[in-house]
Write an enzyme that holds these catalytic residues in place. Structure first.
Site, PDB file in Angstrom:
ATOM      1  N   ASN A   6       0.810  -1.151   0.054  1.00  0.00           N
ATOM      2  CA  ASN A   6      -0.023   0.111   0.105  1.00  0.00           C
ATOM      3  C   ASN A   6       0.921   1.097  -0.024  1.00  0.00           C
ATOM      4  OD1 ASN A   6      -1.981   2.010   0.362  1.00  0.00           O
ATOM      5  ND2 ASN A   6      -2.386   1.437   2.313  1.00  0.00           N
ATOM      6  N   LYS A   8      -0.081   4.331  -0.271  1.00  0.00           N
ATOM      7  CA  LYS A   8      -0.708   5.344   0.177  1.00  0.00           C
ATOM      8  C   LYS A   8      -0.488   6.613  -0.519  1.00  0.00           C
ATOM      9  CE  LYS A   8       0.214   3.577   4.851  1.00  0.00           C
ATOM     10  NZ  LYS A   8      -0.355   3.789   6.157  1.00  0.00           N
ATOM     11  N   HIS A  95     -10.181   0.805   4.758  1.00  0.00           N
ATOM     12  CA  HIS A  95      -8.756   1.137   5.327  1.00  0.00           C
ATOM     13  C   HIS A  95      -9.050   1.992   6.500  1.00  0.00           C
ATOM     14  CE1 HIS A  95      -4.372   2.674   6.325  1.00  0.00           C
ATOM     15  NE2 HIS A  95      -4.034   1.481   5.620  1.00  0.00           N
ATOM     16  N   GLU A  97      -7.579   4.718   7.740  1.00  0.00           N
ATOM     17  CA  GLU A  97      -7.286   6.103   7.355  1.00  0.00           C
ATOM     18  C   GLU A  97      -8.469   6.761   6.768  1.00  0.00           C
ATOM     19  OE1 GLU A  97      -3.539   5.641   5.329  1.00  0.00           O
ATOM     20  OE2 GLU A  97      -2.411   5.308   7.208  1.00  0.00           O
ATOM     21  N   GLU A 164      -6.049  -5.146  10.543  1.00  0.00           N
ATOM     22  CA  GLU A 164      -4.864  -3.872  10.763  1.00  0.00           C
ATOM     23  C   GLU A 164      -5.292  -3.248  12.007  1.00  0.00           C
ATOM     24  OE1 GLU A 164      -2.788  -2.901   6.942  1.00  0.00           O
ATOM     25  OE2 GLU A 164      -4.742  -1.562   6.938  1.00  0.00           O
ATOM     26  N   GLY A 170       1.653   2.467  10.876  1.00  0.00           N
ATOM     27  CA  GLY A 170       2.676   3.398  10.812  1.00  0.00           C
ATOM     28  C   GLY A 170       3.426   3.770  12.168  1.00  0.00           C
ATOM     29  N   SER A 201       2.719  -1.994  10.297  1.00  0.00           N
ATOM     30  CA  SER A 201       3.985  -1.736  10.742  1.00  0.00           C
ATOM     31  C   SER A 201       5.064  -3.014  10.375  1.00  0.00           C
ATOM     32  CB  SER A 201       4.411  -1.442  12.136  1.00  0.00           C
ATOM     33  OG  SER A 201       4.044  -0.095  12.402  1.00  0.00           O
TER      34      SER A 201
END
Ligand code: PEP
Length: 240
Positions: A6, A8, A95, A97, A164, A170, A201
């Site tokens: 990914n 991003k 996701h 985010e 996740e 991250g 991570s």
């Protein structure tokens, strides 16, 4: 095993040069036939990346999509059909985010249905926040995300679940592999037919432990996937 990159909101046309290293590595890799690699770059790179990876084993995916199957007046949005048109075979949906920006389970369900109708495979992300983990309601949250996100969907072949934990993305924080094994096994029991990946991570160091997590079908990799050396290392070490 799946290795999903990914990228991003990172990368321009020159970032595609780094794919040569990955292709070269795969050619010489003995376990090659067991490896499934999917790159999810920003939408601007889907077309050129698909062209570059034509005739390779690497597939290309998008990072999100609009829920509408047809064209429409939705400024700034891209629907699954349009992603398919430029070469995407997969799409990440749900996701954290994007959940953070207001994506609800209901909307995620609509996006998944739309993507499947357009013949895209779906990488469906679920995960608890740190607050939810502290409250010890991880299972409840995951169950709810799966129940609502997969509502009225019966297409397990074309959906991969990516677990996740939000607090792992991250941050460099990773739970113990014994704890992770339990969560992955729980997800598999709830949804017997789905492949389940871990994301959060993942890097060339912690993969030595993560690869032993029970029932795991692969990894969704953010930061480390933007560096082809690290990405290759993760794949190599998984099969060590
Ligand atoms: C992700 O964004 O899906 C992800 C797993 O990111 P990172 O590997 O950087 O934690």
């Amino acid at each position: 095993m799946y290795f999903i990159a990914n990228w991003k909101m990172f990368g321009g046309l020159n970032s595609l040069n780094s794919l040569h290293k990955v292709l070269k590595f795969l050619k010489g890799f003995k376990k090659n036939k067991f490896v499934k690699i999917i790159y999810c770059p920003p939408s601007t790179l889907i077309r050129p990346m698909s062209k570059k990876l034509k005739n390779s084993q690497i597939k290309v995916g998008a990072q999100n999509c609009h829920e509408n199957e047809t064209y429409g007046a939705f400024t700034g949005s891209i629907n699954p059909k349009m992603l398919k048109d430029v070469g995407a075979k997969y799409v990440i949906i749900g996701h954290s985010e994007n959940r953070k920006l207001g994506e609800t389970n209901k909307l995620i369900n609509a996006k998944i249905r739309s993507a499947l109708k357009s013949d895209l495979k779906v990488i469906f992300c679920i995960g608890e926040t740190l607050q939810e983990k502290r409250k010890k309601i991880t299972k409840k949250i995951l169950r709810q995300q799966m129940k609502l996100g997969l509502r009225k969907i019966n297409n397990s072949k074309n959906i991969i679940i990516a677990y996740e934990p939000v607090w792992s993305i991250g941050t460099g924080l990773i739970q113990k592999s014994s704890e992770l094994s339990k969560t992955i096994t729980f997800i598999k029991k709830e949804n017997k037919k789905y492949k389940v990946l871990y994301g959060g991570s993942v890097n060339p160091k912690n993969i030595n432990e993560l690869r032993f997590v029970d029932n795991i079908d692969g990894f969704l990799i953010g930061g480390a996937s933007q560096d082809s050396k690290k990405f290759i290392d993760i794949i190599k070490k998984t099969y060590n």
